[in-house]
Design an enzyme around this catalytic site. Structure first.
Site, PDB file in Angstrom:
ATOM      1  N   ASP A  32       0.917  -1.180  -0.085  1.00  0.00           N
ATOM      2  CA  ASP A  32       0.056   0.029   0.088  1.00  0.00           C
ATOM      3  C   ASP A  32       0.954   1.308  -0.005  1.00  0.00           C
ATOM      4  O   ASP A  32       1.920   1.201   0.782  1.00  0.00           O
ATOM      5  CB  ASP A  32      -1.015  -0.123   1.293  1.00  0.00           C
ATOM      6  CG  ASP A  32      -2.054   1.051   0.937  1.00  0.00           C
ATOM      7  OD1 ASP A  32      -3.231   0.556   0.999  1.00  0.00           O
ATOM      8  OD2 ASP A  32      -1.792   2.047   1.217  1.00  0.00           O
ATOM      9  N   ILE A  33       0.337   2.229  -0.694  1.00  0.00           N
ATOM     10  CA  ILE A  33       1.235   3.515  -1.004  1.00  0.00           C
ATOM     11  C   ILE A  33       1.381   4.373   0.420  1.00  0.00           C
ATOM     12  O   ILE A  33       2.412   5.077   0.510  1.00  0.00           O
ATOM     13  CB  ILE A  33       0.848   4.145  -2.277  1.00  0.00           C
ATOM     14  CG1 ILE A  33       1.770   5.299  -2.613  1.00  0.00           C
ATOM     15  CG2 ILE A  33      -0.560   5.318  -1.922  1.00  0.00           C
ATOM     16  CD1 ILE A  33       1.556   6.070  -4.011  1.00  0.00           C
ATOM     17  N   ASN A  88     -13.258  -2.982   2.232  1.00  0.00           N
ATOM     18  CA  ASN A  88     -14.309  -1.794   2.249  1.00  0.00           C
ATOM     19  C   ASN A  88     -15.151  -1.705   0.924  1.00  0.00           C
ATOM     20  O   ASN A  88     -14.728  -1.980   0.154  1.00  0.00           O
ATOM     21  CB  ASN A  88     -13.539  -0.543   2.301  1.00  0.00           C
ATOM     22  CG  ASN A  88     -12.800  -0.186   3.629  1.00  0.00           C
ATOM     23  OD1 ASN A  88     -13.000  -0.805   4.602  1.00  0.00           O
ATOM     24  ND2 ASN A  88     -11.637   0.299   3.428  1.00  0.00           N
ATOM     25  N   HIS A 101     -10.569  -4.910  -3.677  1.00  0.00           N
ATOM     26  CA  HIS A 101      -9.465  -5.045  -2.844  1.00  0.00           C
ATOM     27  C   HIS A 101      -9.712  -5.545  -1.606  1.00  0.00           C
ATOM     28  O   HIS A 101     -10.464  -5.164  -1.088  1.00  0.00           O
ATOM     29  CB  HIS A 101      -8.574  -4.141  -2.933  1.00  0.00           C
ATOM     30  CG  HIS A 101      -8.906  -2.663  -2.472  1.00  0.00           C
ATOM     31  ND1 HIS A 101      -9.736  -1.891  -3.195  1.00  0.00           N
ATOM     32  CD2 HIS A 101      -8.585  -2.064  -1.323  1.00  0.00           C
ATOM     33  CE1 HIS A 101     -10.236  -0.910  -2.366  1.00  0.00           C
ATOM     34  NE2 HIS A 101      -9.495  -0.864  -1.238  1.00  0.00           N
ATOM     35  N   HIS A 103      -7.433  -5.546   2.139  1.00  0.00           N
ATOM     36  CA  HIS A 103      -6.218  -5.033   2.756  1.00  0.00           C
ATOM     37  C   HIS A 103      -5.870  -6.310   3.726  1.00  0.00           C
ATOM     38  O   HIS A 103      -6.467  -7.002   4.520  1.00  0.00           O
ATOM     39  CB  HIS A 103      -6.484  -3.925   3.711  1.00  0.00           C
ATOM     40  CG  HIS A 103      -7.023  -2.675   3.012  1.00  0.00           C
ATOM     41  ND1 HIS A 103      -6.165  -1.712   2.756  1.00  0.00           N
ATOM     42  CD2 HIS A 103      -8.434  -2.299   2.658  1.00  0.00           C
ATOM     43  CE1 HIS A 103      -6.986  -0.476   2.258  1.00  0.00           C
ATOM     44  NE2 HIS A 103      -8.083  -0.774   2.021  1.00  0.00           N
TER      45      HIS A 103
HETATM   46  P1  5GP Z   1      -9.715   1.578   0.484  1.00  0.00           P
HETATM   47  O1  5GP Z   1      -9.821   3.296   1.009  1.00  0.00           O
HETATM   48  O2  5GP Z   1     -10.501   1.762  -1.104  1.00  0.00           O
HETATM   49  O3  5GP Z   1     -10.080   0.424   1.068  1.00  0.00           O
HETATM   50  O4  5GP Z   1      -8.365   1.542   0.258  1.00  0.00           O
HETATM   51  C1  5GP Z   1      -7.412   1.966  -1.052  1.00  0.00           C
HETATM   52  C2  5GP Z   1      -6.044   1.651  -0.874  1.00  0.00           C
HETATM   53  O5  5GP Z   1      -5.347   1.838  -1.991  1.00  0.00           O
HETATM   54  C3  5GP Z   1      -5.395   2.878   0.321  1.00  0.00           C
HETATM   55  O6  5GP Z   1      -5.146   2.391   1.693  1.00  0.00           O
HETATM   56  C4  5GP Z   1      -4.477   3.713  -0.514  1.00  0.00           C
HETATM   57  O7  5GP Z   1      -3.208   3.856   0.407  1.00  0.00           O
HETATM   58  C5  5GP Z   1      -4.157   2.528  -1.404  1.00  0.00           C
HETATM   59  N1  5GP Z   1      -3.891   3.131  -2.751  1.00  0.00           N
HETATM   60  C6  5GP Z   1      -4.317   4.269  -3.433  1.00  0.00           C
HETATM   61  N2  5GP Z   1      -3.694   4.514  -4.408  1.00  0.00           N
HETATM   62  C7  5GP Z   1      -2.519   3.712  -4.525  1.00  0.00           C
HETATM   63  C8  5GP Z   1      -1.535   3.479  -5.568  1.00  0.00           C
HETATM   64  O8  5GP Z   1      -1.552   4.424  -6.562  1.00  0.00           O
HETATM   65  N3  5GP Z   1      -0.607   2.657  -5.109  1.00  0.00           N
HETATM   66  C9  5GP Z   1      -0.729   1.904  -4.137  1.00  0.00           C
HETATM   67  N4  5GP Z   1       0.280   0.890  -3.982  1.00  0.00           N
HETATM   68  N5  5GP Z   1      -1.672   1.837  -3.227  1.00  0.00           N
HETATM   69  C10 5GP Z   1      -2.606   2.928  -3.330  1.00  0.00           C
END
Ligand code: 5GP
Ligand code: ZN
Length: 138
Positions: A32-33, A88, A101, A103
């Site tokens: 995760d970024i 989520n 996705h 986590h």
């Molecule tokens: P959500 O909030 O949709 O469950 O999680 C999305 C996740 O994707 C977040 O934890 C965010 O940090 C990660 N994320 C968003 N953009 C990127 C990206 O460009 N690269 C990576 N590796 N992770 C990302």
């Protein structure tokens, strides 16, 4: 199957770089970024689905097997004390990238990760009513 302007589709196509720790024909798992903890990874379906409810049966049936296999290795290699699987669905649930996705969040004693909610309470019969409403659909 990819969707225009979907950041995870771009990562899967290699248009945006990522650090990959696992890949097979159905999933890619990347760092995760913006990690919640050291080693926080996200497991992306290779096909674009908006969320869990949209998954096809084949992807859905494989997802937890892959998450389990990789989580086990993460626990061993990172020597973390625990690991949260978090997924989520919808903006209200914290989803920010609308491509399915999971986590994988390694947990360490005394880390700063906060996955918590205040304990709620039902009125008499309320929980049974909700359960019956949903159960009636199956
Ligand atoms: P959500 O909030 O949709 O469950 O999680 C999305 C996740 O994707 C977040 O934890 C965010 O940090 C990660 N994320 C968003 N953009 C990127 C990206 O460009 N690269 C990576 N590796 N992770 C990302
Ligand atoms: Zn996508």
């Amino acid at each position: 199957m990819e969707q225009n302007n979907c950041i995870f589709c771009k990562i899967i196509k290699g248009e945006i770089p990522s650090s990959t720790l696992y890949e097979d024909e159905d999933f890619k798992i990347i760092m995760d970024i913006a990690p919640a903890s050291r080693g926080h990874a996200v497991m992306l379906s290779k096909k674009h689905f908006e969320n869990l409810m949209e998954l096809d049966e084949e992807t859905a049936s494989k997802a937890l097997l892959v998450a389990k296999k990789v989580a086990k290795v993460m626990m061993e290699e990172l020597k973390c004390d625990g690991l949260n699987i978090l997924q989520n669905n919808g903006e209200a649930a914290g989803q920010t990238v609308f491509h399915y996705h999971i986590h994988l969040i390694p947990r360490y004693h005394k880390d700063q990760v906060n996955i918590n909610w205040p304990a709620g309470k039902y009125e008499n019969g309320e929980a049974a009513g909700i359960a019956a409403q949903i159960a009636a659909r199956f």
